[in-house]
Design a protein around this motif. Structure first.
Motif, short mmCIF file in Angstrom:
data_model
loop_
_atom_site.label_atom_id
_atom_site.label_comp_id
_atom_site.label_asym_id
_atom_site.label_seq_id
_atom_site.Cartn_x
_atom_site.Cartn_y
_atom_site.Cartn_z
N LEU A 84 0.69 -1.20 -0.22
CA LEU A 84 0.13 -0.08 -0.09
C LEU A 84 1.01 1.35 0.05
CD1 LEU A 84 -2.99 -0.97 2.44
CD2 LEU A 84 -3.15 -0.60 -0.09
N ALA A 85 2.10 1.18 0.71
CA ALA A 85 3.04 2.43 0.75
C ALA A 85 3.34 2.60 -0.79
CB ALA A 85 3.85 2.10 1.60
N ASP A 86 3.57 1.83 -1.56
CA ASP A 86 4.25 1.88 -2.76
C ASP A 86 3.24 2.40 -3.70
OD1 ASP A 86 6.15 1.28 -4.72
OD2 ASP A 86 5.57 -0.58 -5.21
N GLY A 87 3.01 3.75 -3.56
CA GLY A 87 2.22 4.23 -4.51
C GLY A 87 0.75 4.52 -4.24
N PHE A 88 0.14 4.01 -3.01
CA PHE A 88 -1.33 4.07 -2.60
C PHE A 88 -1.53 4.93 -1.66
CE2 PHE A 88 -0.75 0.13 -5.04
CZ PHE A 88 -1.41 0.34 -6.19
N LEU A 89 -0.99 4.62 -0.56
CA LEU A 89 -1.34 5.17 0.63
C LEU A 89 0.27 5.84 1.13
CD1 LEU A 89 -3.66 2.99 2.58
CD2 LEU A 89 -4.08 5.07 1.22
#
Length: 186
Positions: A84-89
């Motif tokens: 999720l930290a890879d471009g989403f959140l």
């Protein structure tokens, strides 16, 4: 010293088997059919229940298919956070809570009404397992129920009738425990 030895013997007589929740250790890896909740802090649309498919994966919103089988709940939460930290959140906070360990089982055989294998649930005890199996038959030897613990290759004898009467502490089960209720003799 004699008093300590006497106390130790008394403790053993009162609690001949483990009475506190057993650590899951190697048993905490998720498997097919396990049901769990994924909570993403501040993201209600991403918080949901998931069940691991036969191929060991789940489909998670935004990031797609993830291999969940073989991971602990904490490892799965870390993987979802990273994806999720890879471009989403920006800074996702993810928790995974197991609802049912369907890949892990306990078995109840012998003098019970409905012998069989049942899903393991966190902190399930011997009384609950025997209840899942329909309870004792009239011929059950209730105060000498055998529990075979696969990982430890040990057998415990549990006085289930005494547990029901409050005379003995309950016995907590672990995944793959096998319970056998012998037939009583007259």
């Amino acid at each position: 010293a004699l008093m300590a030895a006497t106390a130790a013997c008394t403790d053993r007589a009162v609690a001949p088997y483990p009475t506190s929740p057993p650590p899951l250790l190697e048993d905490s890896a998720l498997g097919p059919d396990d049901l769990f909740e994924v909570r993403v802090f501040g993201e209600k649309d991403l918080t949901n229940d998931y069940q691991i498919a036969a191929d060991g994966s789940i489909d998670f919103p935004l990031i797609g298919s993830i291999r969940a089988q073989g991971k602990t709940p904490e490892e799965l939460a870390n993987l979802i956070e990273a994806r999720l930290a890879d471009g989403f959140l920006k800074t996702p906070q993810v928790n995974v809570f197991v609802k049912e360990w369907r890949s892990k089982k306990v078995s109840v055989f012998g003098q019970v009404r409905q012998p069989g294998t049942f899903p393991y649930t966190e902190n399930i005890d011997i009384v609950q397992a025997i209840t899942h199996a329909g309870g004792f038959t009239a011929m059950a030897k209730k105060n000498s129920v055998r529990v075979t613990r696969k990982g430890e290759k040990r057998t415990f004898f549990v006085a289930v009738d005494d547990i029901g009467e409050g005379k003995s502490p309950n016995f907590l089960l672990r995944p793959a425990d096998v319970i056998f209720v012998d037939e009583r003799t007259f």
